[in-house]
Design a protein around this motif. Sequence first.
Motif, PDB file in Angstrom:
ATOM      1  N   ASN A 146      50.631  49.775  62.802  1.00  0.00           N
ATOM      2  CA  ASN A 146      50.554  49.210  61.464  1.00  0.00           C
ATOM      3  C   ASN A 146      49.307  48.341  61.390  1.00  0.00           C
ATOM      4  N   ASP A 147      48.598  48.438  60.258  1.00  0.00           N
ATOM      5  CA  ASP A 147      47.376  47.657  60.073  1.00  0.00           C
ATOM      6  C   ASP A 147      47.641  46.187  59.839  1.00  0.00           C
ATOM      7  N   GLY A 148      48.871  45.816  59.548  1.00  0.00           N
ATOM      8  CA  GLY A 148      49.185  44.423  59.268  1.00  0.00           C
ATOM      9  C   GLY A 148      48.701  44.020  57.887  1.00  0.00           C
ATOM     10  N   TRP A 149      48.786  42.713  57.572  1.00  0.00           N
ATOM     11  CA  TRP A 149      48.344  42.195  56.290  1.00  0.00           C
ATOM     12  C   TRP A 149      48.104  40.704  56.414  1.00  0.00           C
ATOM     13  N   PRO A 150      47.278  40.168  55.533  1.00  0.00           N
ATOM     14  CA  PRO A 150      46.985  38.726  55.579  1.00  0.00           C
ATOM     15  C   PRO A 150      48.105  37.910  54.955  1.00  0.00           C
TER      16      PRO A 150
ATOM     17  N   PRO B  13      49.682  40.554  62.102  1.00  0.00           N
ATOM     18  CA  PRO B  13      48.487  41.143  62.710  1.00  0.00           C
ATOM     19  C   PRO B  13      48.648  42.663  62.863  1.00  0.00           C
ATOM     20  N   ALA B  14      47.554  43.351  63.025  1.00  0.00           N
ATOM     21  CA  ALA B  14      47.602  44.794  63.291  1.00  0.00           C
ATOM     22  C   ALA B  14      48.301  45.026  64.633  1.00  0.00           C
ATOM     23  N   THR B  15      48.964  46.146  64.746  1.00  0.00           N
ATOM     24  CA  THR B  15      49.642  46.485  65.989  1.00  0.00           C
ATOM     25  C   THR B  15      49.542  47.987  66.248  1.00  0.00           C
ATOM     26  N   THR B  16      49.528  48.350  67.502  1.00  0.00           N
ATOM     27  CA  THR B  16      49.537  49.768  67.867  1.00  0.00           C
ATOM     28  C   THR B  16      50.962  50.289  67.972  1.00  0.00           C
ATOM     29  N   GLY B  17      51.938  49.413  67.783  1.00  0.00           N
ATOM     30  CA  GLY B  17      53.336  49.827  67.852  1.00  0.00           C
ATOM     31  C   GLY B  17      53.873  49.752  69.274  1.00  0.00           C
ATOM     32  N   TRP B  18      55.034  50.334  69.474  1.00  0.00           N
ATOM     33  CA  TRP B  18      55.707  50.271  70.767  1.00  0.00           C
ATOM     34  C   TRP B  18      55.304  51.439  71.653  1.00  0.00           C
ATOM     35  N   GLU B  19      55.321  51.200  72.939  1.00  0.00           N
ATOM     36  CA  GLU B  19      55.161  52.275  73.915  1.00  0.00           C
ATOM     37  C   GLU B  19      56.433  53.125  73.883  1.00  0.00           C
ATOM     38  N   ALA B  20      56.327  54.380  74.269  1.00  0.00           N
ATOM     39  CA  ALA B  20      57.485  55.289  74.251  1.00  0.00           C
ATOM     40  C   ALA B  20      58.621  54.749  75.122  1.00  0.00           C
ATOM     41  N   ALA B  21      58.295  54.222  76.303  1.00  0.00           N
ATOM     42  CA  ALA B  21      59.331  53.701  77.210  1.00  0.00           C
ATOM     43  C   ALA B  21      60.042  52.504  76.592  1.00  0.00           C
TER      44      ALA B  21
END
Length: 145
Positions: free
Chosen positions: A50-54, A66-74
Amino acid sequence: MSTPAPAAEDKPFKAKDFPKDLLAAQRKLVELYAALHAHQARLPWSREANDGWPDEPERWHRRGRPATTGWEAADAETYDRLWEDLRKAAEAVQGDEHWRLCKQHGVEGADLVAARQALKQAEGAVPAPKKDEPALDQDDVERAA
């Protein structure tokens, strides 16, 4: 001459005399909740990227992320497994035979609620903290139950 102890069926029923299997099921529920809570605490705020938002100061309820790459599969697998285990543990506690016996003995309404609440704090229903680990606080117990 002594009087023999009354047979189990002669003893008055007490809703707060919880059977060992129910105490163990409640303890497992609390342990799973604590494990899920600890797992979630170290995960990013969003499961998906998710790009996040201010922040939006004019809307106090809309804080930024903040922006996040999300969760790892594990991590997602662990989360899903913990949730499934937690649901099963809650089902075991809520569907325990003890609650049917309570109703059978006329324990209902506020008295049944009080018995269910008492289970959350009964000896053996909350795990003792392990060495070098913080004890579960009452909020953890209440949310788990």
